[in-house]
Design a protein around this motif. Structure first.
Motif, short mmCIF file in Angstrom:
data_model
loop_
_atom_site.label_atom_id
_atom_site.label_comp_id
_atom_site.label_asym_id
_atom_site.label_seq_id
_atom_site.Cartn_x
_atom_site.Cartn_y
_atom_site.Cartn_z
N LEU A 71 61.24 71.98 9.25
CA LEU A 71 62.24 73.02 9.05
C LEU A 71 63.36 72.90 10.07
CD1 LEU A 71 59.89 76.07 8.39
CD2 LEU A 71 61.14 74.72 6.70
N ASP A 72 64.54 73.29 9.66
CA ASP A 72 65.72 73.23 10.52
C ASP A 72 65.72 74.40 11.50
OD1 ASP A 72 68.29 73.25 11.63
OD2 ASP A 72 69.20 72.45 9.80
N PRO A 73 65.85 74.14 12.81
CA PRO A 73 65.86 75.24 13.79
C PRO A 73 67.05 76.18 13.65
CG PRO A 73 65.36 73.14 14.87
CD PRO A 73 65.81 72.82 13.46
N SER A 74 67.98 75.88 12.75
CA SER A 74 69.14 76.76 12.59
C SER A 74 68.75 78.15 12.09
CB SER A 74 70.14 76.14 11.61
OG SER A 74 69.60 76.05 10.31
N ILE A 75 67.52 78.32 11.59
CA ILE A 75 67.11 79.66 11.16
C ILE A 75 66.81 80.57 12.35
CG2 ILE A 75 66.17 78.75 9.00
CD1 ILE A 75 63.38 79.26 10.07
N LEU A 76 66.75 80.01 13.55
CA LEU A 76 66.49 80.80 14.74
C LEU A 76 67.74 81.57 15.12
CD1 LEU A 76 64.52 78.22 16.90
CD2 LEU A 76 63.59 80.27 15.85
N ILE A 77 67.69 82.87 14.98
CA ILE A 77 68.84 83.71 15.31
C ILE A 77 68.46 84.76 16.35
CG2 ILE A 77 70.52 85.36 14.39
CD1 ILE A 77 70.41 83.88 11.76
N GLU A 78 67.30 85.35 16.21
CA GLU A 78 66.87 86.40 17.12
C GLU A 78 65.36 86.42 17.17
OE1 GLU A 78 67.42 90.09 14.13
OE2 GLU A 78 69.15 88.81 14.50
#
Length: 311
Positions: free
Chosen positions: A183-190
């Motif tokens: 999975l792409d770490p770009s889903i990490l927001i908060e």
């Protein structure tokens, strides 16, 4: 209309009463319905539930744990206070993940019966706190534990604060766990900061981390409302007293992670008598969401305007 129903005569649960008290001043903060009897039964079932899986997290490697709907995940401190950062997403649809709607509906700090919401359009609870044994010391500056915002978890923050190389920050632990799942770490927001004691600086209006009042044996248990992947990362700031610039490498305190067996069938969509939102824009040609992490189809917000549009 005369008389008062038996239901109206029942004492109001403190979180519901507090939410209702806001309505006169802030009508947009309509309290989200909650079935208190359901969650009270779930809490009563905790002690008799078997442990399906367990591990100990004692370094800065992080963990990704699958928790099925109706199961619980418990985080217990083994040797003393330790900030444990948490992120979670829908196991079948990573685009549905922890979202700041939680703060609007439930408040900035988590406590017993706080629900952690996911992204639009579903905007539904992903996890609900069933147990929290941390007792906040009323002395000293005001602060509470388990703040929703307030993580200091990126490599840039760590280096800027004087942290040494070779330390995996919260973001790096989470990113590694996601990459291991493709999975792409770009889903990490908060993310949520369990066992972290925090206050809000009055003048600067910033989150300030305080020494945690948690003790060995304290535990937070959360109920999975849907099938989830829960990411956990021990903070290199340990209990909130260790600055990044402290000599040597941080030695986090160990925590026990336990996934409990199914204790209840989740309620599903939490708004009685309100229809589920139209998800047609979120579905592919087969009528399901894709596991690929891409922007949700639908409205074009023109995030990348052309030069012509700038003219």
């Amino acid at each position: 209309m005369s008389g008062t129903s038996a239901k109206q005569e029942e004492p109001m649960h403190p979180p519901v009463a507090a939410a209702n008290a806001l309505l006169g001043r802030s009508p947009q903060l309509v309290p989200t319905p909650i079935d208190l009897r359901f969650y009270e039964r779930a809490i009563a079932a905790l002690d008799g539930a078997p442990t399906r899986w367990q591990t100990t997290l004692d370094d800065l490697s992080g963990a990704a744990i699958e928790v099925a709907a109706g199961e619980t995940i418990s985080i217990e401190l083994l040797e003393g206070p330790q900030i444990v950062n948490m992120f979670a997403f829908n196991r079948a649809d990573p685009d549905e993940r922890i979202w700041h709607q939680t703060v609007l509906r439930e408040g900035l700090w988590m406590r017993r019966l706080t629900r952690i919401y996911g992204t639009m359009a579903r905007s539904r609870p992903l996890l609900t706190v069933l147990r929290d044994t941390v007792v906040t010391d009323p002395r000293g500056p005001f602060g509470q534990h388990h703040i929703y915002f307030g993580g200091s978890g990126t490599p840039a923050e760590w280096r800027f604060a004087g942290g040494p190389d070779g330390v995996r920050t919260t973001w790096e632990q989470f990113a590694g766990a996601l990459e291991d799942r493709g999975l792409d770490p770009s889903i990490l927001i908060e993310h949520v900061c369990l066992f972290q004691k925090s206050t809000i600086e009055r003048n600067a209006q910033r989150v300030q981390i305080l020494p945690s009042d948690a003790r060995a044996g304290d535990v937070v248990t959360l109920f999975a409302e849907i099938d989830l992947v829960v990411l956990l990362a021990l903070s290199p700031y340990v209990d909130g007293t260790r600055p990044a610039s402290a000599p040597g490498l941080p030695q986090p305190r160990p925590v026990a992670i336990r996934v409990g067996g199914r204790i209840a069938e989740p309620l599903g969509w939490p708004h009685p008598d309100i229809s589920y939102p139209d998800l047609s824009r979120y579905l592919d040609e087969r009528g399901v969401r894709t596991r690929e992490v891409v922007p949700t189809p639908g409205i074009d917000y023109r995030l990348n305007p052309t030069e012509k549009e700038h003219a």
